[in-house]
Design a protein around this motif. Structure first.
Motif, PDB file in Angstrom:
ATOM      1  N   GLY A 125       8.638  14.583  -4.059  1.00  0.00           N
ATOM      2  CA  GLY A 125       7.699  15.697  -3.705  1.00  0.00           C
ATOM      3  C   GLY A 125       8.584  17.031  -3.402  1.00  0.00           C
ATOM      4  O   GLY A 125       9.518  17.362  -3.999  1.00  0.00           O
TER       5      GLY A 125
ATOM      6  N   ASN B 218       4.712   6.644  -0.346  1.00  0.00           N
ATOM      7  CA  ASN B 218       4.364   7.387   1.149  1.00  0.00           C
ATOM      8  C   ASN B 218       5.296   6.770   2.116  1.00  0.00           C
ATOM      9  O   ASN B 218       5.032   6.268   2.977  1.00  0.00           O
ATOM     10  CB  ASN B 218       2.753   7.218   1.290  1.00  0.00           C
ATOM     11  CG  ASN B 218       1.941   7.822   0.487  1.00  0.00           C
ATOM     12  OD1 ASN B 218       1.160   7.200  -0.093  1.00  0.00           O
ATOM     13  ND2 ASN B 218       2.088   9.034   0.643  1.00  0.00           N
TER      14      ASN B 218
ATOM     15  N   VAL C 268       6.073  13.864   1.364  1.00  0.00           N
ATOM     16  CA  VAL C 268       5.104  13.093   0.879  1.00  0.00           C
ATOM     17  C   VAL C 268       5.485  12.763  -0.577  1.00  0.00           C
ATOM     18  O   VAL C 268       5.632  13.558  -1.483  1.00  0.00           O
ATOM     19  CB  VAL C 268       3.792  14.120   0.591  1.00  0.00           C
ATOM     20  CG1 VAL C 268       2.769  13.191   0.055  1.00  0.00           C
ATOM     21  CG2 VAL C 268       3.350  14.576   2.254  1.00  0.00           C
TER      22      VAL C 268
ATOM     23  N   GLN D 280       0.053  21.742  -5.120  1.00  0.00           N
ATOM     24  CA  GLN D 280       1.028  21.643  -6.096  1.00  0.00           C
ATOM     25  C   GLN D 280       1.534  23.323  -6.080  1.00  0.00           C
ATOM     26  O   GLN D 280       2.776  23.291  -6.515  1.00  0.00           O
ATOM     27  CB  GLN D 280       0.563  21.129  -7.660  1.00  0.00           C
ATOM     28  CG  GLN D 280       1.721  20.893  -8.431  1.00  0.00           C
ATOM     29  CD  GLN D 280       1.313  20.203  -9.786  1.00  0.00           C
ATOM     30  OE1 GLN D 280       0.001  19.985  -9.851  1.00  0.00           O
ATOM     31  NE2 GLN D 280       2.217  19.952 -10.562  1.00  0.00           N
TER      32      GLN D 280
ATOM     33  N   PRO E 125      -1.149  15.640   0.829  1.00  0.00           N
ATOM     34  CA  PRO E 125      -0.441  16.122  -0.121  1.00  0.00           C
ATOM     35  C   PRO E 125      -0.379  17.565   0.061  1.00  0.00           C
ATOM     36  O   PRO E 125      -1.205  18.251   0.597  1.00  0.00           O
ATOM     37  CB  PRO E 125      -1.134  15.702  -1.462  1.00  0.00           C
ATOM     38  CG  PRO E 125      -2.053  14.606  -1.144  1.00  0.00           C
ATOM     39  CD  PRO E 125      -2.331  14.808   0.268  1.00  0.00           C
TER      40      PRO E 125
END
Length: 262
Positions: free
Chosen positions: A186, A25, A21, A95, A92
């Motif tokens: 990512g 995209n 990701v 994090q 996503p």
């Protein structure tokens, strides 16, 4: 982590293609084209708290019967005749759990016995250094384990390896070791590093791009992959017509302007 849809699935000897990701995209769009064009069957899904939870309708609708199927953030598709599996990631990564997600994926890849893994990714075009501005925007990375079996094939393709950059851009220091930097990529760098540590055969194909209409970037990346894996019968034909666009792409930019506004 992986839950099969029906009967147990074996991936031993398969090639796994998956996206990161990342910016635009692009990898996810390229995977959409592969699944849709090859009419791959969903064989299971990946259950993890590392992805933002979501659900939606079937993105690869082919008839009324399958239009209302429920689909989840990370699903696995397969084409047994091609010895190909695809992991599509639609949400996503949380994090704070990116490291855990990389470790989970590497563990699953290792346990499943894939012969090689290809990660489709992208990186911010505006953060390229001088050497990365030259030539094609496409780059690759390969783990030592993959190079043992595929170095000749990659050399024949004439692909360009992702450059390492100085720790401090513009500052030349003989003692400073160049480092791998994939801004906007990512989990790409984490997956690559963990795969090197675990001695897994993994390659990263990435494209420098910017946010916007990234459909052309997806075609560029999937054609680049096709040059190597030959997923279609005519890998030399670099055109959009050979790839089947999934129905879900009709809503890439929303459902249009409501006529009631006028």
């Amino acid at each position: 982590m992986f839950i099969s849809q029906d009967s147990p699935v074996t991936f031993k000897g398969f090639t796994l293609v998956m996206p990161a990701v990342a910016v635009g995209n692009v990898g996810q769009l390229a995977v959409d084209l592969i699944v849709s064009t090859l009419n791959m069957s969903r064989v299971g899904y990946v259950h993890t708290d590392c992805l933002i939870p979501m659900a939606g309708n079937n993105p690869y609708v082919s008839c009324k019967e399958d239009a209302e199927e429920l689909h989840t953030p990370a699903e696995v598709y397969a084409a047994a005749e091609l010895k190909l599996a695809v992991l599509q990631i639609r949400a996503p990564v949380v994090q704070t759990k990116s490291k855990k997600f990389c470790q989970l994926l590497v563990s699953w890849i290792k346990a499943s016995g894939f012969s090689r893994t290809v990660v489709l990714s992208s990186s911010h075009a505006y953060q390229r250094d001088d050497q990365q501005l030259q030539g094609t925007p496409l780059r690759y990375l390969a783990t030592p384990s993959l190079l043992k079996v595929s170095a000749d094939a990659l050399n024949e393709l004439g692909w360009r390896e992702m450059e390492r950059v100085p720790p401090f851009p513009g500052v030349k220091d003989a003692d400073a070791q160049p480092r791998l930097c994939i801004p906007g990529g990512g989990v790409t760098k984490g997956l690559y590093a963990d795969s090197c540590t675990e001695d897994l055969p993994l390659a990263v194909l990435l494209l420098f791009c910017s946010e916007g209409d990234n459909v052309p970037d997806a075609f560029t990346l999937v054609n680049h992959l096709n040059d190597w894996l030959c997923l279609l019968d005519n890998p030399s034909q670099q055109s959009r017509s050979k790839w089947k666009i999934p129905t879900s792409w009709s809503l890439l930019f929303g459902s249009g302007i409501p006529p009631a506004l006028f």
